[in-house]
Design a protein around this motif. Sequence first.
Motif, PDB file in Angstrom:
ATOM      1  N   LEU A   1      23.046  -1.988   3.403  1.00 48.21           N
ATOM      2  CA  LEU A   1      22.384  -3.272   3.347  1.00 48.21           C
ATOM      3  C   LEU A   1      20.718  -2.789   2.561  1.00 48.21           C
ATOM      4  CD1 LEU A   1      22.148  -4.532   0.363  1.00 48.21           C
ATOM      5  CD2 LEU A   1      21.923  -6.878   1.529  1.00 48.21           C
ATOM      6  N   ILE A   2      19.928  -2.112   2.215  1.00 45.51           N
ATOM      7  CA  ILE A   2      18.640  -1.206   1.895  1.00 45.51           C
ATOM      8  C   ILE A   2      17.911  -2.918   1.483  1.00 45.51           C
ATOM      9  CG2 ILE A   2      16.614   0.756   1.007  1.00 45.51           C
ATOM     10  CD1 ILE A   2      19.206   2.764   1.433  1.00 45.51           C
ATOM     11  N   ALA A   3      17.090  -3.745   2.345  1.00 40.75           N
ATOM     12  CA  ALA A   3      16.315  -4.060   1.268  1.00 40.75           C
ATOM     13  C   ALA A   3      14.831  -3.390   0.994  1.00 40.75           C
ATOM     14  CB  ALA A   3      15.276  -5.409   2.441  1.00 40.75           C
ATOM     15  N   LYS A   4      14.969  -3.636  -0.337  1.00 42.35           N
ATOM     16  CA  LYS A   4      14.084  -3.293  -1.471  1.00 42.35           C
ATOM     17  C   LYS A   4      13.112  -4.482  -1.997  1.00 42.35           C
ATOM     18  CE  LYS A   4      16.254   0.620  -2.551  1.00 42.35           C
ATOM     19  NZ  LYS A   4      17.022   1.829  -3.570  1.00 42.35           N
ATOM     20  N   SER A   5      11.931  -4.516  -2.966  1.00 36.39           N
ATOM     21  CA  SER A   5      11.108  -4.940  -3.208  1.00 36.39           C
ATOM     22  C   SER A   5      10.107  -4.354  -4.774  1.00 36.39           C
ATOM     23  CB  SER A   5       9.904  -5.022  -2.204  1.00 36.39           C
ATOM     24  OG  SER A   5      10.126  -6.209  -0.738  1.00 36.39           O
ATOM     25  N   SER A   6      10.053  -5.512  -5.647  1.00 33.73           N
ATOM     26  CA  SER A   6       9.218  -4.833  -6.574  1.00 33.73           C
ATOM     27  C   SER A   6       7.956  -5.223  -6.469  1.00 33.73           C
ATOM     28  CB  SER A   6       9.801  -5.411  -8.083  1.00 33.73           C
ATOM     29  OG  SER A   6       9.482  -5.094  -9.002  1.00 33.73           O
ATOM     30  N   VAL A   7       7.093  -4.422  -6.762  1.00 36.15           N
ATOM     31  CA  VAL A   7       5.193  -4.603  -6.610  1.00 36.15           C
ATOM     32  C   VAL A   7       4.740  -4.805  -7.706  1.00 36.15           C
ATOM     33  CG1 VAL A   7       3.688  -4.464  -5.145  1.00 36.15           C
ATOM     34  CG2 VAL A   7       5.837  -4.187  -3.842  1.00 36.15           C
ATOM     35  N   LEU A   8       4.204  -5.663  -8.428  1.00 37.77           N
ATOM     36  CA  LEU A   8       3.033  -5.504  -9.128  1.00 37.77           C
ATOM     37  C   LEU A   8       0.969  -4.986  -9.050  1.00 37.77           C
ATOM     38  CD1 LEU A   8       2.608  -4.787 -12.235  1.00 37.77           C
ATOM     39  CD2 LEU A   8       2.328  -6.766 -12.471  1.00 37.77           C
ATOM     40  N   LEU A   9       1.070  -4.407  -8.643  1.00 38.55           N
ATOM     41  CA  LEU A   9      -0.551  -3.583  -8.487  1.00 38.55           C
ATOM     42  C   LEU A   9      -1.017  -4.181  -9.502  1.00 38.55           C
ATOM     43  CD1 LEU A   9       0.503  -1.016  -5.925  1.00 38.55           C
ATOM     44  CD2 LEU A   9       0.379  -3.993  -5.388  1.00 38.55           C
ATOM     45  N   ASP A  10      -2.651  -4.509  -9.076  1.00 35.54           N
ATOM     46  CA  ASP A  10      -3.800  -4.261 -10.041  1.00 35.54           C
ATOM     47  C   ASP A  10      -4.496  -3.324  -9.767  1.00 35.54           C
ATOM     48  OD1 ASP A  10      -2.556  -5.597 -12.066  1.00 35.54           O
ATOM     49  OD2 ASP A  10      -3.432  -7.825 -11.350  1.00 35.54           O
ATOM     50  N   CYS A  11      -4.966  -2.788 -10.057  1.00 39.15           N
ATOM     51  CA  CYS A  11      -6.516  -1.696  -9.937  1.00 39.15           C
ATOM     52  C   CYS A  11      -7.515  -1.637 -10.497  1.00 39.15           C
ATOM     53  CB  CYS A  11      -5.722  -0.017  -9.393  1.00 39.15           C
ATOM     54  SG  CYS A  11      -4.479  -0.020  -8.775  1.00 39.15           S
ATOM     55  N   LYS A  12      -8.659  -2.343 -10.108  1.00 38.31           N
ATOM     56  CA  LYS A  12      -9.847  -2.666 -10.927  1.00 38.31           C
ATOM     57  C   LYS A  12     -11.079  -1.722  -9.861  1.00 38.31           C
ATOM     58  CE  LYS A  12      -9.061  -7.571  -9.800  1.00 38.31           C
ATOM     59  NZ  LYS A  12      -9.229  -8.535  -8.765  1.00 38.31           N
ATOM     60  N   PRO A  13     -11.504  -1.249 -11.384  1.00 36.28           N
ATOM     61  CA  PRO A  13     -12.655   0.009 -11.745  1.00 36.28           C
ATOM     62  C   PRO A  13     -13.513  -0.698 -10.626  1.00 36.28           C
ATOM     63  CG  PRO A  13     -12.133  -0.482 -13.677  1.00 36.28           C
ATOM     64  CD  PRO A  13     -10.601  -1.631 -12.917  1.00 36.28           C
ATOM     65  N   TRP A  14     -14.903   0.128 -10.859  1.00 37.30           N
ATOM     66  CA  TRP A  14     -15.818   0.291 -10.840  1.00 37.30           C
ATOM     67  C   TRP A  14     -16.569  -0.236 -12.032  1.00 37.30           C
ATOM     68  CZ3 TRP A  14     -17.473  -0.880  -5.970  1.00 37.30           C
ATOM     69  CH2 TRP A  14     -17.148  -0.145  -4.919  1.00 37.30           C
ATOM     70  N   ASP A  15     -16.468  -0.039 -13.337  1.00 39.07           N
ATOM     71  CA  ASP A  15     -17.240  -0.335 -14.413  1.00 39.07           C
ATOM     72  C   ASP A  15     -16.965   0.466 -15.633  1.00 39.07           C
ATOM     73  OD1 ASP A  15     -17.908   2.404 -14.198  1.00 39.07           O
ATOM     74  OD2 ASP A  15     -19.833   2.313 -13.421  1.00 39.07           O
ATOM     75  N   ASP A  16     -17.270  -0.777 -16.800  1.00 32.27           N
ATOM     76  CA  ASP A  16     -16.400   0.792 -17.808  1.00 32.27           C
ATOM     77  C   ASP A  16     -16.648   1.671 -17.757  1.00 32.27           C
ATOM     78  OD1 ASP A  16     -19.487   0.374 -17.904  1.00 32.27           O
ATOM     79  OD2 ASP A  16     -19.028  -0.967 -20.209  1.00 32.27           O
ATOM     80  N   GLU A  17     -17.309   2.596 -17.424  1.00 26.24           N
ATOM     81  CA  GLU A  17     -16.897   3.960 -17.668  1.00 26.24           C
ATOM     82  C   GLU A  17     -16.086   4.920 -16.736  1.00 26.24           C
ATOM     83  OE1 GLU A  17     -21.239   6.109 -17.496  1.00 26.24           O
ATOM     84  OE2 GLU A  17     -22.381   4.262 -19.003  1.00 26.24           O
TER      85      GLU A  17
ATOM     86  N   ALA B   1      -0.287  -8.247  -7.623  1.00 25.44           N
ATOM     87  CA  ALA B   1      -0.275  -9.174  -9.069  1.00 25.44           C
ATOM     88  C   ALA B   1       0.971 -10.178  -8.734  1.00 25.44           C
ATOM     89  CB  ALA B   1      -0.334  -8.746 -10.157  1.00 25.44           C
ATOM     90  N   ALA B   2       2.093  -9.469  -8.086  1.00 31.02           N
ATOM     91  CA  ALA B   2       3.628  -9.921  -8.587  1.00 31.02           C
ATOM     92  C   ALA B   2       4.064  -9.660  -6.924  1.00 31.02           C
ATOM     93  CB  ALA B   2       4.246 -10.049  -9.702  1.00 31.02           C
ATOM     94  N   PHE B   3       5.028 -10.383  -6.813  1.00 31.46           N
ATOM     95  CA  PHE B   3       6.143  -9.086  -5.706  1.00 31.46           C
ATOM     96  C   PHE B   3       7.450 -10.632  -5.611  1.00 31.46           C
ATOM     97  CE2 PHE B   3       7.933  -9.320  -0.711  1.00 31.46           C
ATOM     98  CZ  PHE B   3       7.600  -8.052  -0.676  1.00 31.46           C
ATOM     99  N   ASN B   4       8.585  -9.365  -5.863  1.00 29.77           N
ATOM    100  CA  ASN B   4       9.947 -10.076  -5.641  1.00 29.77           C
ATOM    101  C   ASN B   4      10.505  -9.089  -4.660  1.00 29.77           C
ATOM    102  OD1 ASN B   4       9.352 -12.064  -7.615  1.00 29.77           O
ATOM    103  ND2 ASN B   4       8.809 -10.339  -9.782  1.00 29.77           N
ATOM    104  N   LYS B   5      11.744  -9.806  -4.425  1.00 30.82           N
ATOM    105  CA  LYS B   5      12.910  -8.917  -3.460  1.00 30.82           C
ATOM    106  C   LYS B   5      13.417  -8.404  -4.198  1.00 30.82           C
ATOM    107  CE  LYS B   5      11.108  -9.156   1.165  1.00 30.82           C
ATOM    108  NZ  LYS B   5      11.330  -8.440   2.304  1.00 30.82           N
ATOM    109  N   ILE B   6      14.177  -7.718  -4.073  1.00 31.66           N
ATOM    110  CA  ILE B   6      15.448  -6.509  -4.900  1.00 31.66           C
ATOM    111  C   ILE B   6      16.779  -7.036  -4.430  1.00 31.66           C
ATOM    112  CG2 ILE B   6      15.994  -5.175  -6.513  1.00 31.66           C
ATOM    113  CD1 ILE B   6      13.660  -4.300  -6.461  1.00 31.66           C
TER     114      ILE B   6
END
Length: 265
Positions: free
Chosen positions: A175-191, A260-265
């Motif tokens: 049985l392989i343990a897996k996780s579902s991850v939601l990442l938030d990548c923030k930029p330096w500015d609006d450009e 942002a979110a982390f869930n075990k599958i």
Amino acid sequence: MANPLALENVWLQQQKFEDAERLYRQLEAGTTKASVVEKTGNSLAGEIAQVRKDIQNALNKQPVLGAGGAGGDASVLKRLEALEKENRELRKITDDLKALILNIQSSGSGKPAATPAAAPAGKPPGKPAPSKPAPPADDDDDDDDLFGSDDEETKALKAKRLQDYEEKKAKKPVLIAKSSVLLDCKPWDDETDMAEMEKRVRSIELDGLVWGASKLVEVGYGIKKLTIMCVVEDDKVSIEDLSERITNENEDLVQSVDVAAFNKI
């Protein structure tokens, strides 16, 4: 079968005696005249005398045993004798069974058996029950103790069973343990070029890492962040290491990476 009835002491004139008693009670109460009672009493006395005479005649005519005209009575007597004989035999068997039960109880409890009742005269007492041998003690080293013996056959059987167990265990899927991850990548500015940021993030390849859907989310003042989903195998990929790698390899585009979110599958 009428002759035995003649020998029985049966009250055949019950109604007449009841009538006489009722008249006696009425006389005591004063509701019946003495003349009527006297007349009735005389007739009743005559009938009683006649009944006594009939009973005496029947007793005098009692059939003689063995007579030629008493075949039915003889058969009845024979049946009675047979029943008495059978009764004696059953009583003897019952006494023998009582003695046997008492002996068994005394042998099981270790107490002396109670003295049975004396047998009837002319009958031998029941034979005592033979004592039962004690069951043999259980042997701990029985034939079913496969792992307690030292012979070659037992050792080979043990080794074969262990080998079968290992093979069965190896074939079982892990049985392989897996996780579902939601990442938030923030930029330096609006450009910041968000399309280029997403391209670089997805270019990171690791064993046990699968990238999923992504979208741009408004943060404020025209700035948007990249929200991207991924599935990782817990034993192969660390979320902290993945976040640091995204930041270090894209310093000109990515300011920070948050989970942002982390869930075990």
